[in-house]
Design an enzyme around this catalytic site. Sequence first.
Site, PDB file in Angstrom:
ATOM      1  N   SER A 151      37.088  10.046  14.661  1.00 21.43           N
ATOM      2  CA  SER A 151      37.159  11.102  13.213  1.00 21.43           C
ATOM      3  C   SER A 151      38.213  12.274  13.528  1.00 21.43           C
ATOM      4  O   SER A 151      38.618  12.427  14.767  1.00 21.43           O
ATOM      5  CB  SER A 151      35.855  11.583  13.590  1.00 21.43           C
ATOM      6  OG  SER A 151      35.682  12.877  12.514  1.00 21.43           O
ATOM      7  N   TYR A 164      28.538  15.561  18.335  1.00 22.12           N
ATOM      8  CA  TYR A 164      29.439  14.653  17.682  1.00 22.12           C
ATOM      9  C   TYR A 164      31.093  14.914  18.000  1.00 22.12           C
ATOM     10  O   TYR A 164      31.732  13.975  18.301  1.00 22.12           O
ATOM     11  CB  TYR A 164      29.323  14.823  16.189  1.00 22.12           C
ATOM     12  CG  TYR A 164      29.972  13.757  15.274  1.00 22.12           C
ATOM     13  CD1 TYR A 164      29.391  12.680  14.797  1.00 22.12           C
ATOM     14  CD2 TYR A 164      31.143  14.327  14.836  1.00 22.12           C
ATOM     15  CE1 TYR A 164      29.798  11.955  13.832  1.00 22.12           C
ATOM     16  CE2 TYR A 164      31.814  13.331  13.668  1.00 22.12           C
ATOM     17  CZ  TYR A 164      31.062  12.238  13.546  1.00 22.12           C
ATOM     18  OH  TYR A 164      31.936  11.343  12.389  1.00 22.12           O
TER      19      TYR A 164
HETATM   20  P1  NAI Z   1      27.338   4.982   7.191  1.00 26.23           P
HETATM   21  O1  NAI Z   1      26.342   5.826   7.465  1.00 26.23           O
HETATM   22  O2  NAI Z   1      27.942   4.555   5.889  1.00 26.23           O
HETATM   23  O3  NAI Z   1      27.631   3.755   8.280  1.00 26.23           O
HETATM   24  C1  NAI Z   1      27.317   3.912   9.604  1.00 26.23           C
HETATM   25  C2  NAI Z   1      26.509   2.744  10.063  1.00 26.23           C
HETATM   26  O4  NAI Z   1      26.333   2.901  11.477  1.00 26.23           O
HETATM   27  C3  NAI Z   1      25.135   2.655   9.210  1.00 26.23           C
HETATM   28  O5  NAI Z   1      24.809   1.434   8.566  1.00 26.23           O
HETATM   29  C4  NAI Z   1      24.078   2.728  10.548  1.00 26.23           C
HETATM   30  O6  NAI Z   1      22.890   2.006  10.368  1.00 26.23           O
HETATM   31  C5  NAI Z   1      25.010   2.184  11.567  1.00 26.23           C
HETATM   32  N1  NAI Z   1      24.487   3.013  12.794  1.00 26.23           N
HETATM   33  C6  NAI Z   1      23.936   3.985  13.098  1.00 26.23           C
HETATM   34  N2  NAI Z   1      23.452   4.087  14.390  1.00 26.23           N
HETATM   35  C7  NAI Z   1      23.595   2.595  14.860  1.00 26.23           C
HETATM   36  C8  NAI Z   1      23.202   2.244  16.054  1.00 26.23           C
HETATM   37  N3  NAI Z   1      22.562   2.468  17.255  1.00 26.23           N
HETATM   38  N4  NAI Z   1      23.559   0.712  16.097  1.00 26.23           N
HETATM   39  C9  NAI Z   1      24.153   0.116  15.289  1.00 26.23           C
HETATM   40  N5  NAI Z   1      24.672   0.776  13.930  1.00 26.23           N
HETATM   41  C10 NAI Z   1      24.140   1.788  13.883  1.00 26.23           C
HETATM   42  O7  NAI Z   1      28.840   6.173   7.953  1.00 26.23           O
HETATM   43  P2  NAI Z   1      30.107   5.799   7.845  1.00 26.23           P
HETATM   44  O8  NAI Z   1      30.890   7.085   7.339  1.00 26.23           O
HETATM   45  O9  NAI Z   1      30.800   4.521   7.394  1.00 26.23           O
HETATM   46  O10 NAI Z   1      30.479   5.758   9.640  1.00 26.23           O
HETATM   47  C11 NAI Z   1      31.229   4.827  10.297  1.00 26.23           C
HETATM   48  C12 NAI Z   1      31.804   5.519  11.413  1.00 26.23           C
HETATM   49  O11 NAI Z   1      32.724   6.571  10.545  1.00 26.23           O
HETATM   50  C13 NAI Z   1      31.060   6.528  12.157  1.00 26.23           C
HETATM   51  O12 NAI Z   1      31.541   6.268  13.447  1.00 26.23           O
HETATM   52  C14 NAI Z   1      31.270   7.797  11.651  1.00 26.23           C
HETATM   53  O13 NAI Z   1      31.202   8.765  12.712  1.00 26.23           O
HETATM   54  C15 NAI Z   1      32.797   7.800  11.431  1.00 26.23           C
HETATM   55  N6  NAI Z   1      33.135   8.871  10.394  1.00 26.23           N
HETATM   56  C16 NAI Z   1      33.026   8.986   9.208  1.00 26.23           C
HETATM   57  C17 NAI Z   1      33.278   9.986   8.550  1.00 26.23           C
HETATM   58  C18 NAI Z   1      32.833  10.176   7.005  1.00 26.23           C
HETATM   59  O14 NAI Z   1      33.475  11.244   6.135  1.00 26.23           O
HETATM   60  N7  NAI Z   1      32.065   9.411   6.432  1.00 26.23           N
HETATM   61  C19 NAI Z   1      34.479  10.880   8.890  1.00 26.23           C
HETATM   62  C20 NAI Z   1      34.994  10.684  10.360  1.00 26.23           C
HETATM   63  C21 NAI Z   1      34.120   9.694  11.128  1.00 26.23           C
END
Ligand code: NAI
Length: 260
Positions: A151, A164
């Site tokens: 991130s 985080y």
């Molecule tokens: P999202 O919430 O749409 O997708 C994240 C997915 O991870 C969800 O489907 C959730 O069920 C899954 N998840 C959570 N805990 C889990 C576990 N213990 N085991 C397996 N799956 C699990 O969010 P997004 O944004 O697509 O997140 C993807 C990555 O991007 C994350 O690592 C997040 O920290 C990172 N990120 C997101 C940003 C944003 O602005 N959306 C910015 C920077 C980083």
Amino acid sequence: MDAYKPLDRSIKGRTAIITGAASGMGRATAHLFAREGANVAVTDLRQDACDAVVAEIEEAGITTARAHALDVGDADAIKAVVARTAEEFGGIDIVVNNAGFALPVPLGEDGYEDSWDKSLSVMLTSHQRLVSAALPWLRRSDAARIVNVASTEGLGATPRNSAYVAAKHGVIGLTRAMAVEFGKEGITANCICPGPILTGITEAIPDEHKQVYANRRTALRRYGLPEEVANITLSVVLPAASYLTGVAIPVDGGLTIRNA
Ligand code: NAI
């Protein structure tokens, strides 16, 4: 001069495991990799949510995606899904450690320990575990690629979010260490550092707040789409991306380079 050497720009027939692939950037990455001809293990907490993404992919006539429930906080489950994927597709070439969540608790307040433990387990420890489980297969691939999703919080810090921030800084350090450790085997390890992206994690932020933030912080004055991140991830896992390793690539609309 030697003749120009075209490098392989296709992941067709390669096998990828993507965590957190039922939503947001993981889902977009699963769609894109499948459309590019890869075999894709779509993994996330709930089986039905993984099934739904595979069904979406199949609507496009693609039959190379498989759904597997996987809580990346569960070390045994990681080993089981890696073994199953390698068995289904005959190997593993690409690991995308993407699963994550936001549980911001200010340091010193109730719930901080819990937020710390969960953040590090899901967004850092799981990365080394998945890579460790997949390593025997990655070693057999001629274009092994590890992508860890960090991130812009791995490059700087926002207040009240230290668990985080620590996890994401750790991801960048771990990725650099993997790059150095596996480099002699031709395995690359890189980080994607998304900025503000329209996904499940940011869904609850009201649109007007998002716009104010994007205007104030990003060069492009908007949130990014998950597909815009997935396409950078694809570039990094191409066989042709064979001399890129150990980097943290901001995909942030210019957030980290904007001073004013
Ligand atoms: P999202 O919430 O749409 O997708 C994240 C997915 O991870 C969800 O489907 C959730 O069920 C899954 N998840 C959570 N805990 C889990 C576990 N213990 N085991 C397996 N799956 C699990 O969010 P997004 O944004 O697509 O997140 C993807 C990555 O991007 C994350 O690592 C997040 O920290 C990172 N990120 C997101 C940003 C944003 O602005 N959306 C910015 C920077 C980083």
